[in-house]
Enzyme design. Structure first.
Site, PDB file in Angstrom:
ATOM      1  N   CYS A   1     -56.978  37.173 -73.816  1.00 51.11           N
ATOM      2  CA  CYS A   1     -56.271  37.341 -72.543  1.00 51.11           C
ATOM      3  C   CYS A   1     -54.784  37.408 -72.837  1.00 51.11           C
ATOM      4  O   CYS A   1     -54.288  36.687 -73.705  1.00 51.11           O
ATOM      5  CB  CYS A   1     -56.566  36.163 -71.611  1.00 51.11           C
ATOM      6  SG  CYS A   1     -55.861  36.359 -69.947  1.00 51.11           S
TER       7      CYS A   1
ATOM      8  N   GLU B   1     -67.314  35.266 -74.615  1.00 55.79           N
ATOM      9  CA  GLU B   1     -68.309  34.271 -74.224  1.00 55.79           C
ATOM     10  C   GLU B   1     -68.713  34.455 -72.773  1.00 55.79           C
ATOM     11  O   GLU B   1     -67.929  34.930 -71.948  1.00 55.79           O
ATOM     12  CB  GLU B   1     -67.745  32.856 -74.419  1.00 55.79           C
ATOM     13  CG  GLU B   1     -67.527  32.525 -75.884  1.00 55.79           C
ATOM     14  CD  GLU B   1     -66.998  31.123 -76.119  1.00 55.79           C
ATOM     15  OE1 GLU B   1     -67.500  30.457 -77.025  1.00 55.79           O
ATOM     16  OE2 GLU B   1     -66.081  30.696 -75.397  1.00 55.79           O
TER      17      GLU B   1
ATOM     18  N   CYS C   1     -54.693  27.031 -70.638  1.00 55.99           N
ATOM     19  CA  CYS C   1     -55.977  27.727 -70.779  1.00 55.99           C
ATOM     20  C   CYS C   1     -56.239  28.071 -72.240  1.00 55.99           C
ATOM     21  O   CYS C   1     -55.366  28.620 -72.918  1.00 55.99           O
ATOM     22  CB  CYS C   1     -55.959  28.991 -69.927  1.00 55.99           C
ATOM     23  SG  CYS C   1     -57.392  30.067 -70.185  1.00 55.99           S
TER      24      CYS C   1
ATOM     25  N   SER D   1     -61.557  36.728 -60.098  1.00 57.34           N
ATOM     26  CA  SER D   1     -60.496  35.727 -60.125  1.00 57.34           C
ATOM     27  C   SER D   1     -59.274  36.299 -60.841  1.00 57.34           C
ATOM     28  O   SER D   1     -59.400  36.903 -61.905  1.00 57.34           O
ATOM     29  CB  SER D   1     -61.014  34.486 -60.874  1.00 57.34           C
ATOM     30  OG  SER D   1     -60.044  33.468 -60.890  1.00 57.34           O
TER      31      SER D   1
ATOM     32  N   CYS E   1     -51.354  31.629 -69.930  1.00 55.55           N
ATOM     33  CA  CYS E   1     -51.243  30.376 -69.170  1.00 55.55           C
ATOM     34  C   CYS E   1     -51.381  29.213 -70.162  1.00 55.55           C
ATOM     35  O   CYS E   1     -52.353  29.157 -70.921  1.00 55.55           O
ATOM     36  CB  CYS E   1     -52.321  30.304 -68.090  1.00 55.55           C
ATOM     37  SG  CYS E   1     -52.239  31.702 -66.938  1.00 55.55           S
TER      38      CYS E   1
ATOM     39  N   CYS F   1     -70.905  33.158 -65.414  1.00 55.84           N
ATOM     40  CA  CYS F   1     -69.463  33.277 -65.587  1.00 55.84           C
ATOM     41  C   CYS F   1     -69.252  34.263 -66.730  1.00 55.84           C
ATOM     42  O   CYS F   1     -69.726  34.024 -67.848  1.00 55.84           O
ATOM     43  CB  CYS F   1     -68.889  31.899 -65.931  1.00 55.84           C
ATOM     44  SG  CYS F   1     -67.119  31.899 -66.230  1.00 55.84           S
TER      45      CYS F   1
ATOM     46  N   GLY G   1     -60.293  36.364 -70.126  1.00 61.08           N
ATOM     47  CA  GLY G   1     -59.610  37.574 -69.694  1.00 61.08           C
ATOM     48  C   GLY G   1     -59.128  37.557 -68.263  1.00 61.08           C
ATOM     49  O   GLY G   1     -59.495  36.708 -67.455  1.00 61.08           O
TER      50      GLY G   1
ATOM     51  N   ASN H   1     -59.556  20.883 -67.647  1.00 63.68           N
ATOM     52  CA  ASN H   1     -60.259  20.665 -68.911  1.00 63.68           C
ATOM     53  C   ASN H   1     -59.205  20.698 -69.997  1.00 63.68           C
ATOM     54  O   ASN H   1     -58.684  21.760 -70.301  1.00 63.68           O
ATOM     55  CB  ASN H   1     -61.253  21.796 -69.176  1.00 63.68           C
ATOM     56  CG  ASN H   1     -62.417  21.739 -68.224  1.00 63.68           C
ATOM     57  OD1 ASN H   1     -63.032  20.689 -68.070  1.00 63.68           O
ATOM     58  ND2 ASN H   1     -62.713  22.846 -67.585  1.00 63.68           N
TER      59      ASN H   1
ATOM     60  N   CYS I   1     -64.543  25.797 -67.284  1.00 65.27           N
ATOM     61  CA  CYS I   1     -63.385  26.622 -66.933  1.00 65.27           C
ATOM     62  C   CYS I   1     -62.262  26.467 -67.931  1.00 65.27           C
ATOM     63  O   CYS I   1     -61.837  25.361 -68.210  1.00 65.27           O
ATOM     64  CB  CYS I   1     -62.810  26.196 -65.594  1.00 65.27           C
ATOM     65  SG  CYS I   1     -63.979  26.289 -64.287  1.00 65.27           S
TER      66      CYS I   1
ATOM     67  N   HIS J   1     -52.397  27.212 -58.760  1.00 63.84           N
ATOM     68  CA  HIS J   1     -52.045  26.068 -59.607  1.00 63.84           C
ATOM     69  C   HIS J   1     -50.719  25.375 -59.288  1.00 63.84           C
ATOM     70  O   HIS J   1     -50.444  24.299 -59.807  1.00 63.84           O
ATOM     71  CB  HIS J   1     -52.087  26.422 -61.102  1.00 63.84           C
ATOM     72  CG  HIS J   1     -53.401  26.987 -61.537  1.00 63.84           C
ATOM     73  ND1 HIS J   1     -54.604  26.416 -61.215  1.00 63.84           N
ATOM     74  CD2 HIS J   1     -53.714  28.102 -62.264  1.00 63.84           C
ATOM     75  CE1 HIS J   1     -55.587  27.132 -61.718  1.00 63.84           C
ATOM     76  NE2 HIS J   1     -55.079  28.167 -62.350  1.00 63.84           N
TER      77      HIS J   1
HETATM   78  N1  SAH Z   1     -57.639  35.238 -65.581  1.00 64.71           N
HETATM   79  C1  SAH Z   1     -58.373  34.876 -64.412  1.00 64.71           C
HETATM   80  C2  SAH Z   1     -59.782  34.403 -64.671  1.00 64.71           C
HETATM   81  C3  SAH Z   1     -60.042  33.479 -65.822  1.00 64.71           C
HETATM   82  S1  SAH Z   1     -60.037  31.751 -65.751  1.00 64.71           S
HETATM   83  C4  SAH Z   1     -57.642  33.831 -63.639  1.00 64.71           C
HETATM   84  O1  SAH Z   1     -56.697  33.249 -64.165  1.00 64.71           O
HETATM   85  O2  SAH Z   1     -57.958  33.607 -62.475  1.00 64.71           O
HETATM   86  C5  SAH Z   1     -60.850  31.116 -64.364  1.00 64.71           C
HETATM   87  C6  SAH Z   1     -60.131  29.898 -63.784  1.00 64.71           C
HETATM   88  O3  SAH Z   1     -60.081  28.789 -64.707  1.00 64.71           O
HETATM   89  C7  SAH Z   1     -58.679  30.202 -63.427  1.00 64.71           C
HETATM   90  O4  SAH Z   1     -58.387  29.649 -62.187  1.00 64.71           O
HETATM   91  C8  SAH Z   1     -57.931  29.468 -64.521  1.00 64.71           C
HETATM   92  O5  SAH Z   1     -56.608  29.192 -64.165  1.00 64.71           O
HETATM   93  C9  SAH Z   1     -58.777  28.240 -64.697  1.00 64.71           C
HETATM   94  N2  SAH Z   1     -58.503  27.516 -65.932  1.00 64.71           N
HETATM   95  C10 SAH Z   1     -58.045  28.003 -67.091  1.00 64.71           C
HETATM   96  N3  SAH Z   1     -57.906  27.031 -68.010  1.00 64.71           N
HETATM   97  C11 SAH Z   1     -58.293  25.894 -67.414  1.00 64.71           C
HETATM   98  C12 SAH Z   1     -58.382  24.541 -67.849  1.00 64.71           C
HETATM   99  N4  SAH Z   1     -58.040  24.202 -69.086  1.00 64.71           N
HETATM  100  N5  SAH Z   1     -58.825  23.636 -66.961  1.00 64.71           N
HETATM  101  C13 SAH Z   1     -59.179  23.992 -65.715  1.00 64.71           C
HETATM  102  N6  SAH Z   1     -59.123  25.246 -65.249  1.00 64.71           N
HETATM  103  C14 SAH Z   1     -58.673  26.192 -66.080  1.00 64.71           C
END
Ligand code: SAH
Length: 371
Positions: free
Chosen positions: A123, A103, A130, A212, A127, A116, A178, A311, A354, A237
């Site tokens: 991925c 996406e 996510c 990122s 995490c 974006c 990713g 989110n 995000c 985080h």
């Molecule tokens: N893998 C990379 C880029 C992808 S996500 C990274 O982790 O940086 C981009 C950002 O969105 C990252 O900071 C990630 O931690 C954050 N993110 C992921 N899931 C999220 C969520 N549910 N709510 C808010 N931010 C989130």
């Protein structure tokens, strides 16, 4: 049509956007054409924003289709689109030639347009907060598959298909699906292709590109040596290893201190302030003591904190911090003279914000139904 479990991982075909100018000329020559045909194709793709051979009337009819088929294969097919914010936030679900789903999201603001993009299908970083992290990694995207997401946005804007009149992409963030630094070479090539001047590339200022990462320390160090001016974002985080081990599992390998050291190293080599991403999760990482710990880690460094309201993803027990907790967190950082911003949450209603990008079962079903 193969389901996800039986899908074979394939290498996407070579595309013009994978190649630098010399590579394009060599590829044209390999196809039995004059080398400058490679430059002509690049002009169509990067300057005129077309990959339709029918538009390329400056190419002899006898070679037009062959060249376009060989160097501008359709890598991504849009299978689902969703818009919000009056059409100025636009999410696209793409299907690659092997069925992999990714996406991208276009966000138009009064003063800029940010894309974006995804760097991998799925991925592998896992995490727990996510959405993408839940499904695991399908495969790396090629450079051209990454550039192709921006190309599509640039084309939609140039052709006036996004409300607000014709426009250009000004910013790109590698914050879709990713982990960009786990797909290092393709992401680096994509950064170059996005920022190469038109018509060698899309001509987007490197300073307006943000890569990122979860904190893959060796790759961060290597990136610092590439001579880029792109911005680096570190998804921190948590300021302490105990919590970060859980929120960003790769922390078990590269701890907070070494991830920050690599981020500060990138900032000092490139002169670009590093962005520390921090998703505020109620009762988990939003306590004042953690804000103080974060402030002391960042004091005096070339860094700013970008707070992201969590989110919530389906099935997760976590929720976003309250406004009061968010305010208190911001105040502690400000008192410590750490620059802080709060990320806006565009596209939440279309699962385009995000961490929400996930080609889930429902959207895959849609994709396959339309295939
Ligand atoms: N893998 C990379 C880029 C992808 S996500 C990274 O982790 O940086 C981009 C950002 O969105 C990252 O900071 C990630 O931690 C954050 N993110 C992921 N899931 C999220 C969520 N549910 N709510 C808010 N931010 C989130």
């Amino acid at each position: 049509m193969a389901g996800q479990s039986t899908r074979r991982v394939t290498r996407p075909p070579r595309h013009l956007a994978d190649l630098d100018p010399a590579g394009r000329r060599a590829a044209a020559a390999e196809l039995g054409c004059e080398p400058f045909r490679g430059d002509q194709l690049a002009r169509h793709y990067f300057a005129r924003l077309t990959d339709e051979s029918g538009d390329m009337t400056d190419l002899p009819a006898g070679i037009r289709d062959g060249l376009a088929q060989a160097l501008l294969p359709k890598l991504l097919t849009g299978v689902h689109e969703a818009s919000s914010d009056g059409g100025t936030t636009h999410k696209t679900l793409w299907r690659a030639v092997d069925g992999a789903l990714v996406e991208s999201v276009l966000m138009r603001y009064p003063d800029r347009v940010t894309m974006c993009v995804s760097s991998q299908a799925g991925c592998g970083m896992a995490c727990p907060f996510c959405a993408t992290g839940q499904a695991g990694l399908t495969r790396n995207l090629s450079a051209a598959e990454i550039v192709g997401q921006v190309f599509a946005g640039a084309q939609a804007l140039a052709r006036g298909r996004i409300p607000g009149g014709p426009g250009r992409i000004s910013n790109v963030v590698f914050m879709g699906m990713g982990e960009p630094l786990a797909n290092y070479q393709a992401v680096l090539t994509a950064v170059r292709r996005l920022s190469d001047p038109v018509p060698q590339g899309l001509g987007i200022s490197q300073r307006s590109l943000t890569v990122s990462t979860v904190g893959l320390v060796p790759a961060m160090r290597r990136l610092a040596g590439e001579g880029l001016t792109a911005r680096l974002a570190l998804s921190l985080h948590a300021p302490d290893d105990e919590l970060r081990d859980e929120l960003v599992p790769v922390n078990r390998r590269w701890k907070v201190a070494s991830a920050l050291e690599a981020a500060f190293g990138y900032a000092s080599t490139t002169g670009r302030r590093v962005s520390i991403e921090y998703a505020l999760i109620s009762g988990i990482n939003d306590q004042p003591w953690r804000a103080r710990a974060l402030a002391s880690l960042l004091a005096g460094e070339l860094a700013h904190v970008n707070l992201i309201p969590l989110n919530p993803t389906p099935g997760s027990r976590w929720t976003a911090s309250t406004p009061a907790a968010t305010r208190a967190f911001v105040e502690v950082l400000q008192a410590g003279r750490v620059p802080v911003t709060i990320r806006d949450t565009r596209g939440r209603d279309i699962d385009g914000a995000c961490g929400q990008l996930a080609a889930d079962a429902a959207s895959s079903g849609l994709a396959l139904a339309q295939a």
